[in-house]
Enzyme design. Sequence first.
Site, mmCIF file in Angstrom:
data_model
loop_
_atom_site.group_PDB
_atom_site.id
_atom_site.type_symbol
_atom_site.label_atom_id
_atom_site.label_comp_id
_atom_site.label_asym_id
_atom_site.label_seq_id
_atom_site.Cartn_x
_atom_site.Cartn_y
_atom_site.Cartn_z
ATOM 1 N N SER A 14 0.848 -1.197 0.000
ATOM 2 C CA SER A 14 0.000 0.000 0.000
ATOM 3 C C SER A 14 0.881 1.244 0.000
ATOM 4 O O SER A 14 2.063 1.173 0.347
ATOM 5 C CB SER A 14 -0.869 -0.025 1.259
ATOM 6 O OG SER A 14 -1.533 1.194 1.408
ATOM 7 N N TYR A 72 -1.802 -0.382 10.333
ATOM 8 C CA TYR A 72 -1.917 -0.775 8.922
ATOM 9 C C TYR A 72 -0.678 -0.310 8.158
ATOM 10 O O TYR A 72 -0.126 -1.054 7.328
ATOM 11 C CB TYR A 72 -3.202 -0.149 8.357
ATOM 12 C CG TYR A 72 -3.565 -0.551 6.944
ATOM 13 C CD1 TYR A 72 -3.673 -1.889 6.559
ATOM 14 C CD2 TYR A 72 -3.840 0.419 5.981
ATOM 15 C CE1 TYR A 72 -4.031 -2.235 5.259
ATOM 16 C CE2 TYR A 72 -4.208 0.077 4.686
ATOM 17 C CZ TYR A 72 -4.291 -1.252 4.329
ATOM 18 O OH TYR A 72 -4.645 -1.593 3.045
HETATM 19 P P1 NAD Z 1 -11.511 -6.143 0.358
HETATM 20 O O1 NAD Z 1 -11.955 -6.005 1.779
HETATM 21 O O2 NAD Z 1 -12.492 -5.905 -0.728
HETATM 22 O O3 NAD Z 1 -10.888 -7.601 0.157
HETATM 23 C C1 NAD Z 1 -10.169 -8.263 1.152
HETATM 24 C C2 NAD Z 1 -10.661 -9.707 1.169
HETATM 25 O O4 NAD Z 1 -9.866 -10.425 2.106
HETATM 26 C C3 NAD Z 1 -12.127 -9.842 1.630
HETATM 27 O O5 NAD Z 1 -12.868 -10.551 0.668
HETATM 28 C C4 NAD Z 1 -12.014 -10.619 2.942
HETATM 29 O O6 NAD Z 1 -13.091 -11.502 3.163
HETATM 30 C C5 NAD Z 1 -10.708 -11.348 2.771
HETATM 31 N N1 NAD Z 1 -10.111 -11.738 4.058
HETATM 32 C C6 NAD Z 1 -10.087 -11.004 5.209
HETATM 33 N N2 NAD Z 1 -9.476 -11.697 6.159
HETATM 34 C C7 NAD Z 1 -9.124 -12.901 5.621
HETATM 35 C C8 NAD Z 1 -8.467 -14.048 6.133
HETATM 36 N N3 NAD Z 1 -8.069 -14.132 7.415
HETATM 37 N N4 NAD Z 1 -8.267 -15.095 5.303
HETATM 38 C C9 NAD Z 1 -8.684 -15.032 4.004
HETATM 39 N N5 NAD Z 1 -9.319 -13.979 3.474
HETATM 40 C C10 NAD Z 1 -9.520 -12.921 4.282
HETATM 41 O O7 NAD Z 1 -10.258 -5.217 0.224
HETATM 42 P P2 NAD Z 1 -9.525 -4.619 -1.050
HETATM 43 O O8 NAD Z 1 -9.722 -3.150 -1.011
HETATM 44 O O9 NAD Z 1 -9.842 -5.359 -2.276
HETATM 45 O O10 NAD Z 1 -8.015 -4.891 -0.634
HETATM 46 C C11 NAD Z 1 -7.248 -5.988 -1.095
HETATM 47 C C12 NAD Z 1 -5.802 -5.769 -0.696
HETATM 48 O O11 NAD Z 1 -5.349 -4.533 -1.242
HETATM 49 C C13 NAD Z 1 -5.590 -5.668 0.804
HETATM 50 O O12 NAD Z 1 -4.356 -6.251 1.125
HETATM 51 C C14 NAD Z 1 -5.537 -4.181 1.048
HETATM 52 O O13 NAD Z 1 -4.804 -3.889 2.205
HETATM 53 C C15 NAD Z 1 -4.818 -3.718 -0.202
HETATM 54 N N6 NAD Z 1 -5.013 -2.312 -0.593
HETATM 55 C C16 NAD Z 1 -6.247 -1.792 -0.812
HETATM 56 C C17 NAD Z 1 -6.353 -0.458 -1.227
HETATM 57 C C18 NAD Z 1 -7.688 0.186 -1.509
HETATM 58 O O14 NAD Z 1 -7.726 1.392 -1.767
HETATM 59 N N7 NAD Z 1 -8.793 -0.561 -1.497
HETATM 60 C C19 NAD Z 1 -5.217 0.302 -1.397
HETATM 61 C C20 NAD Z 1 -3.978 -0.272 -1.153
HETATM 62 C C21 NAD Z 1 -3.890 -1.585 -0.767
#
Ligand code: NAD
Length: 284
Positions: free
Chosen positions: A167, A180
């Site tokens: 991130s 985070y």
């Molecule tokens: P999201 O919440 O849509 O997806 C995360 C998924 O992980 C969910 O479906 C959840 O059920 C699953 N999950 C949670 N705990 C779990 C576990 N213990 N075992 C297995 N699955 C589990 O989030 P997103 O926005 O798609 O983010 C995906 C990745 O990208 C994450 O690592 C997040 O930190 C990173 N990220 C997101 C953004 C953003 O702007 N959305 C920016 C930078 C990084």
Amino acid sequence: MSTKFGELNLKGKVGVITGGGGVICSTMAKAMAEQGIKTAILDLNEEAAKVVADEIEKTYNVTSIGLAANVLSRESLEEAKKIINEKLGKVDFLVNGAGGNAATATTKVEQMKPADLNTPDDTFFGLQLEGFDKVFDLNFKGTLLPSMVFAKDMVARQTGGIVNISSMNSYRPLTRIPAYSAAKAAINNFTQWLAVHFAKTGVRVNSIAPGFLLTNQNRFLLIDEKTGEATPRGQKIINGTPMERYGTPDELTGTLLYLLSDWSKFIIGIVVPVDGGFSAYSGV
Ligand code: NAD
């Protein structure tokens, strides 16, 4: 070099995507499937994983399975691996996408003033260790453990790739979210460590650091529901992004496919910002 430009040569490979039921990683899984990669969608939310896998099979006509798996349980991951090996074959790729933040590891105020000592719960002093445990576990150990379980297939066959999802806050922490930010910084560090550790095995390890995306989860924080205008935090993000817009999950997939394919054959241990310039910009 065997890869001709114009071809990624990923057809028939097997890819595991953790958090594959979520916003970013479901898009990544679809992009992998579009290249002919057989995908295993792993998520704590089994229903979400299955919906993504079904959609992939219908749209791309390539095998995909959705499985319930917890990235913090070795037993659950080993169980998933057994099924993946039976149904799809040996694992070539792992995308470590499961991650997220917790409210108990988030401050209410961005910067503390001395008077805030009267309401310490809104500041650094109100952060809860339990929240740190949760966020460190999910993001860091939730990357470590699937790598341990799924990279064995790759090392055994001396080929494969791991892409971790970091991130923007891994380079410089964002206000309010110290756990985070630190957990994602740990992912960058681990990406380098594992890339070096595996350098002679044929398994390459890299990361993607997405910039700011507008998703259903954060829309209410970034866009004022009534006016449709940016909230103050949303405006700060746009001001800090030279391209002056949010990214979309689709805009991450080119980098993912590049990192998985032989196009990046000599690249290990990097964290690629896909951020519209956020990490390059000083704000002045
Ligand atoms: P999201 O919440 O849509 O997806 C995360 C998924 O992980 C969910 O479906 C959840 O059920 C699953 N999950 C949670 N705990 C779990 C576990 N213990 N075992 C297995 N699955 C589990 O989030 P997103 O926005 O798609 O983010 C995906 C990745 O990208 C994450 O690592 C997040 O930190 C990173 N990220 C997101 C953004 C953003 O702007 N959305 C920016 C930078 C990084």
